[in-house]
Design a protein around this motif. Structure first.
Motif, PDB file in Angstrom:
ATOM      1  N   ASN A 111       0.846  -1.259   0.035  1.00  7.18           N
ATOM      2  CA  ASN A 111       0.093  -0.044  -0.095  1.00  7.18           C
ATOM      3  C   ASN A 111       0.710   1.223  -0.042  1.00  7.18           C
ATOM      4  OD1 ASN A 111       0.904  -0.084   2.616  1.00  7.18           O
ATOM      5  ND2 ASN A 111      -1.060   0.371   3.739  1.00  7.18           N
ATOM      6  N   VAL A 112       2.167   1.146  -0.277  1.00  6.70           N
ATOM      7  CA  VAL A 112       3.159   2.257  -0.186  1.00  6.70           C
ATOM      8  C   VAL A 112       3.496   2.420  -1.609  1.00  6.70           C
ATOM      9  CG1 VAL A 112       5.308   3.254   0.343  1.00  6.70           C
ATOM     10  CG2 VAL A 112       3.890   2.101   2.188  1.00  6.70           C
ATOM     11  N   LEU A 113       3.479   3.539  -2.313  1.00  3.42           N
ATOM     12  CA  LEU A 113       3.636   3.710  -3.570  1.00  3.42           C
ATOM     13  C   LEU A 113       5.335   3.982  -3.613  1.00  3.42           C
ATOM     14  CD1 LEU A 113       2.773   3.960  -6.856  1.00  3.42           C
ATOM     15  CD2 LEU A 113       2.709   6.318  -6.233  1.00  3.42           C
ATOM     16  N   VAL A 114       6.005   3.134  -4.561  1.00  9.53           N
ATOM     17  CA  VAL A 114       7.330   3.652  -4.811  1.00  9.53           C
ATOM     18  C   VAL A 114       7.727   4.192  -6.193  1.00  9.53           C
ATOM     19  CG1 VAL A 114       9.531   2.267  -5.079  1.00  9.53           C
ATOM     20  CG2 VAL A 114       7.890   1.421  -3.263  1.00  9.53           C
ATOM     21  N   VAL A 115       7.950   5.227  -6.220  1.00 12.95           N
ATOM     22  CA  VAL A 115       8.344   5.756  -7.439  1.00 12.95           C
ATOM     23  C   VAL A 115       9.813   5.952  -8.007  1.00 12.95           C
ATOM     24  CG1 VAL A 115       8.189   8.208  -8.471  1.00 12.95           C
ATOM     25  CG2 VAL A 115       6.488   7.548  -6.843  1.00 12.95           C
ATOM     26  N   LEU A 116       9.829   5.120  -9.054  1.00 19.49           N
ATOM     27  CA  LEU A 116      11.133   5.090  -9.526  1.00 19.49           C
ATOM     28  C   LEU A 116      11.513   6.339 -10.587  1.00 19.49           C
ATOM     29  CD1 LEU A 116      11.497   1.396 -10.392  1.00 19.49           C
ATOM     30  CD2 LEU A 116      12.052   2.372  -8.351  1.00 19.49           C
ATOM     31  N   ASP A 117      12.068   7.247 -10.287  1.00 20.78           N
ATOM     32  CA  ASP A 117      12.411   8.511 -10.937  1.00 20.78           C
ATOM     33  C   ASP A 117      13.654   8.221 -11.846  1.00 20.78           C
ATOM     34  OD1 ASP A 117      12.947  11.120 -11.812  1.00 20.78           O
ATOM     35  OD2 ASP A 117      12.768  12.033  -9.834  1.00 20.78           O
ATOM     36  N   GLU A 118      13.419   8.110 -12.990  1.00 19.78           N
ATOM     37  CA  GLU A 118      14.695   7.637 -14.170  1.00 19.78           C
ATOM     38  C   GLU A 118      14.555   8.569 -15.233  1.00 19.78           C
ATOM     39  OE1 GLU A 118      14.200   2.826 -13.699  1.00 19.78           O
ATOM     40  OE2 GLU A 118      13.202   3.883 -15.532  1.00 19.78           O
ATOM     41  N   ALA A 119      14.709   9.923 -14.593  1.00 15.89           N
ATOM     42  CA  ALA A 119      14.855  11.114 -15.667  1.00 15.89           C
ATOM     43  C   ALA A 119      16.126  10.939 -16.457  1.00 15.89           C
ATOM     44  CB  ALA A 119      14.900  12.399 -14.819  1.00 15.89           C
ATOM     45  N   TYR A 120      17.160  10.142 -16.001  1.00 14.80           N
ATOM     46  CA  TYR A 120      18.470   9.917 -16.714  1.00 14.80           C
ATOM     47  C   TYR A 120      18.625   8.615 -17.256  1.00 14.80           C
ATOM     48  CZ  TYR A 120      19.183  14.520 -14.435  1.00 14.80           C
ATOM     49  OH  TYR A 120      18.747  15.934 -13.950  1.00 14.80           O
ATOM     50  N   ARG A 121      17.565   7.921 -17.358  1.00 15.71           N
ATOM     51  CA  ARG A 121      17.721   6.492 -17.746  1.00 15.71           C
ATOM     52  C   ARG A 121      18.409   6.210 -18.899  1.00 15.71           C
ATOM     53  NH1 ARG A 121      17.891   1.140 -16.632  1.00 15.71           N
ATOM     54  NH2 ARG A 121      18.005   0.289 -18.823  1.00 15.71           N
ATOM     55  N   GLU A 122      18.494   6.942 -19.930  1.00 13.63           N
ATOM     56  CA  GLU A 122      19.097   6.939 -21.322  1.00 13.63           C
ATOM     57  C   GLU A 122      20.445   6.922 -21.383  1.00 13.63           C
ATOM     58  OE1 GLU A 122      15.068   8.306 -21.853  1.00 13.63           O
ATOM     59  OE2 GLU A 122      16.635   9.134 -20.691  1.00 13.63           O
ATOM     60  N   PHE A 123      21.326   7.609 -20.259  1.00 15.32           N
ATOM     61  CA  PHE A 123      22.462   7.472 -20.161  1.00 15.32           C
ATOM     62  C   PHE A 123      23.096   6.528 -19.296  1.00 15.32           C
ATOM     63  CE2 PHE A 123      20.850  11.831 -20.184  1.00 15.32           C
ATOM     64  CZ  PHE A 123      21.575  12.425 -21.354  1.00 15.32           C
ATOM     65  N   ILE A 124      22.469   5.570 -18.895  1.00 14.34           N
ATOM     66  CA  ILE A 124      22.849   4.220 -18.088  1.00 14.34           C
ATOM     67  C   ILE A 124      23.562   3.369 -18.901  1.00 14.34           C
ATOM     68  CG2 ILE A 124      22.251   2.386 -16.656  1.00 14.34           C
ATOM     69  CD1 ILE A 124      19.706   3.909 -15.693  1.00 14.34           C
ATOM     70  N   ARG A 125      24.776   2.983 -18.456  1.00 19.93           N
ATOM     71  CA  ARG A 125      25.507   1.947 -19.346  1.00 19.93           C
ATOM     72  C   ARG A 125      25.801   0.781 -18.618  1.00 19.93           C
ATOM     73  NH1 ARG A 125      23.641   4.588 -22.717  1.00 19.93           N
ATOM     74  NH2 ARG A 125      24.435   5.441 -24.355  1.00 19.93           N
TER      75      ARG A 125
ATOM     76  N   PRO B 270      24.771  -2.625 -17.006  1.00 21.32           N
ATOM     77  CA  PRO B 270      23.868  -3.519 -17.433  1.00 21.32           C
ATOM     78  C   PRO B 270      23.028  -4.121 -16.063  1.00 21.32           C
ATOM     79  CG  PRO B 270      26.069  -4.644 -17.699  1.00 21.32           C
ATOM     80  CD  PRO B 270      26.189  -3.316 -17.445  1.00 21.32           C
ATOM     81  N   ALA B 271      24.002  -4.003 -14.946  1.00 24.23           N
ATOM     82  CA  ALA B 271      23.149  -4.446 -13.850  1.00 24.23           C
ATOM     83  C   ALA B 271      21.976  -3.552 -13.450  1.00 24.23           C
ATOM     84  CB  ALA B 271      24.068  -4.628 -12.712  1.00 24.23           C
ATOM     85  N   VAL B 272      21.863  -2.562 -13.840  1.00 26.17           N
ATOM     86  CA  VAL B 272      20.674  -1.391 -13.572  1.00 26.17           C
ATOM     87  C   VAL B 272      19.545  -1.757 -14.059  1.00 26.17           C
ATOM     88  CG1 VAL B 272      20.253   0.923 -13.436  1.00 26.17           C
ATOM     89  CG2 VAL B 272      22.507   0.351 -13.156  1.00 26.17           C
ATOM     90  N   PRO B 273      18.433  -1.972 -13.630  1.00 21.98           N
ATOM     91  CA  PRO B 273      17.242  -2.562 -14.236  1.00 21.98           C
ATOM     92  C   PRO B 273      16.456  -1.364 -14.924  1.00 21.98           C
ATOM     93  CG  PRO B 273      16.712  -2.214 -11.950  1.00 21.98           C
ATOM     94  CD  PRO B 273      18.258  -1.974 -12.181  1.00 21.98           C
ATOM     95  N   ASP B 274      15.633  -1.730 -16.038  1.00 19.94           N
ATOM     96  CA  ASP B 274      14.658  -0.692 -16.372  1.00 19.94           C
ATOM     97  C   ASP B 274      13.406  -0.878 -15.496  1.00 19.94           C
ATOM     98  OD1 ASP B 274      12.755   0.473 -17.805  1.00 19.94           O
ATOM     99  OD2 ASP B 274      13.621   0.043 -19.818  1.00 19.94           O
TER     100      ASP B 274
END
Length: 357
Positions: free
Chosen positions: A182-196, A198-202
């Motif tokens: 019942n707690v909302l978790v917000v994944l703020d991925e404003a910079y997602r495109e710059f990730i290289r 591979p262990a960081v999930p989408d």
């Protein structure tokens, strides 16, 4: 006596935008203070905005139908799982309006995106700030332990602004498993495109079977539409529907909608530009480390230097050298990766400053 205003506004910190570059006839000054994309609009984007400008006497499509359809296809999600807003920060504020109020708590790492405490206080909720680890990374274990029955929302900024650090799949999934549904978790991925890494999930993949996960994305950074203010959320239908209810009517202009669609259709050019910025990011990081600086591994389009009490002094030295960076007084500076010329000026200023330490 004047109008009675809400007491929660007392002491709300003011959002501080990156200082602009100096104008005038003096030497060229580069702005590395706002995490903007230094490239001009992607192919087709300027043309689409010029065409849309011919009808801005009319209201935009309030439902953002064309953009919603494009995003639905691009991310393979139902259109009912999407909501738009004035940048990802606008959508974040809508999330607070939908989830939290007086007596509630909102948890986030600190330091992280400086809008979090502002929008939390405006909502009437209380901020619970959990310090970053010594490596400038989210302490997900401590964040999980900070959740109480009053917690309504948790922000996880990944990559984190302003440190550029990331949380990886195993630790993030373990964290999500610990957070009450019942707690909302917000994944703020404003910079997602710059990730290289591979262990960081989408985050979009994580949201699919987790109804309490919402993912924020923006067109302001990699896509270079910072001046048009368009962001979006991917979330399950109850959350997405709440976001559409709390959105400012006609908040996303038609220019922004059409530019976002054109940007999504110019992905090849986008990836080429992002790759160039990543290459520059890695070059700048390596050069700073060679100079003796401690630089956290960044997966964003900026780097972070923790300078403590010398933060303002370093920022002033950079400005004298022709680059404007983003100081967080008493903590450190965030340096946006810009044009190679700007990055070279920054490195020269950093090297000279380092020799004085």
């Amino acid at each position: 006596m004047g109008p009675k205003l809400r007491e929660v506004l007392e002491g709300v910190p003011t959002y501080k935008p990156g200082k602009p570059a100096a104008a005038g006839d003096g030497p060229v000054t580069y702005k590395l203070s706002s995490n903007e994309n230094p490239y001009p609009p992607l192919p087709g984007v300027l043309e689409s905005t010029i065409a849309a400008a011919g009808s801005f006497n009319r209201y935009p499509d309030m439902a953002c139908s064309g953009l919603m359809a494009e995003l639905s296809e691009r991310f393979d999600v139902p259109a009912t799982h999407l909501a738009t807003g004035t940048g990802s920060v606008g959508v974040a504020q809508q999330l607070l309006q939908a989830t939290a109020g007086p007596g509630d708590e909102v948890i986030y790492a600190w330091r992280s995106f400086e809008a979090y405490p502002i929008i939390t206080q405006i909502s009437g909720a209380s901020s619970v700030q959990v310090p970053l680890t010594g490596g400038e990374v989210h302490d997900l274990d401590a964040i999980a332990r900070a959740v109480t029955e009053r917690t309504r929302l948790v922000f996880v900024c990944n990559p984190n602004n302003p440190t550029g650090t990331v949380v990886r799949r195993a630790e993030l999934e373990e964290f999500l498993d610990r957070v009450p549904r019942n707690v909302l978790v917000v994944l703020d991925e404003a910079y997602r495109e710059f990730i290289r890494d591979p262990a960081v999930p989408d985050g979009v993949e994580l949201y699919r079977d987790r109804p309490n996960v919402c993912v924020l994305r923006t067109f302001s950074k990699a896509y270079g539409l910072a001046g048009l203010r368009v962001g979006f959320a991917v979330a399950h239908e109850p959350v997405a529907a709440a976001l559409r209810k709390t959105a400012v009517p006609f908040g996303v202009s038609q220019l922004a909608q059409d530019a976002a669609v054109a940007s999504l259709r110019s992905e090849a050019a986008l990836l080429e530009r992002v790759d160039a910025l990543v290459t520059e990011r890695d070059r700048v990081s390596a050069a700073l480390r060679e100079q003796g600086w401690t630089v956290p591994e960044s997966q964003a389009n900026f780097v972070w230097l923790r300078l403590g009490e010398r933060t303002a002094e370093f920022a002033a030295a950079c400005e004298r050298a022709g680059v404007v960076v983003r100081p967080f007084p008493g903590e450190g500076v965030r340096i946006t990766v810009g044009e190679a010329e700007a990055n070279d000026l920054l490195l020269g200023a950093a090297e000279a400053f380092r020799k004085e330490l």
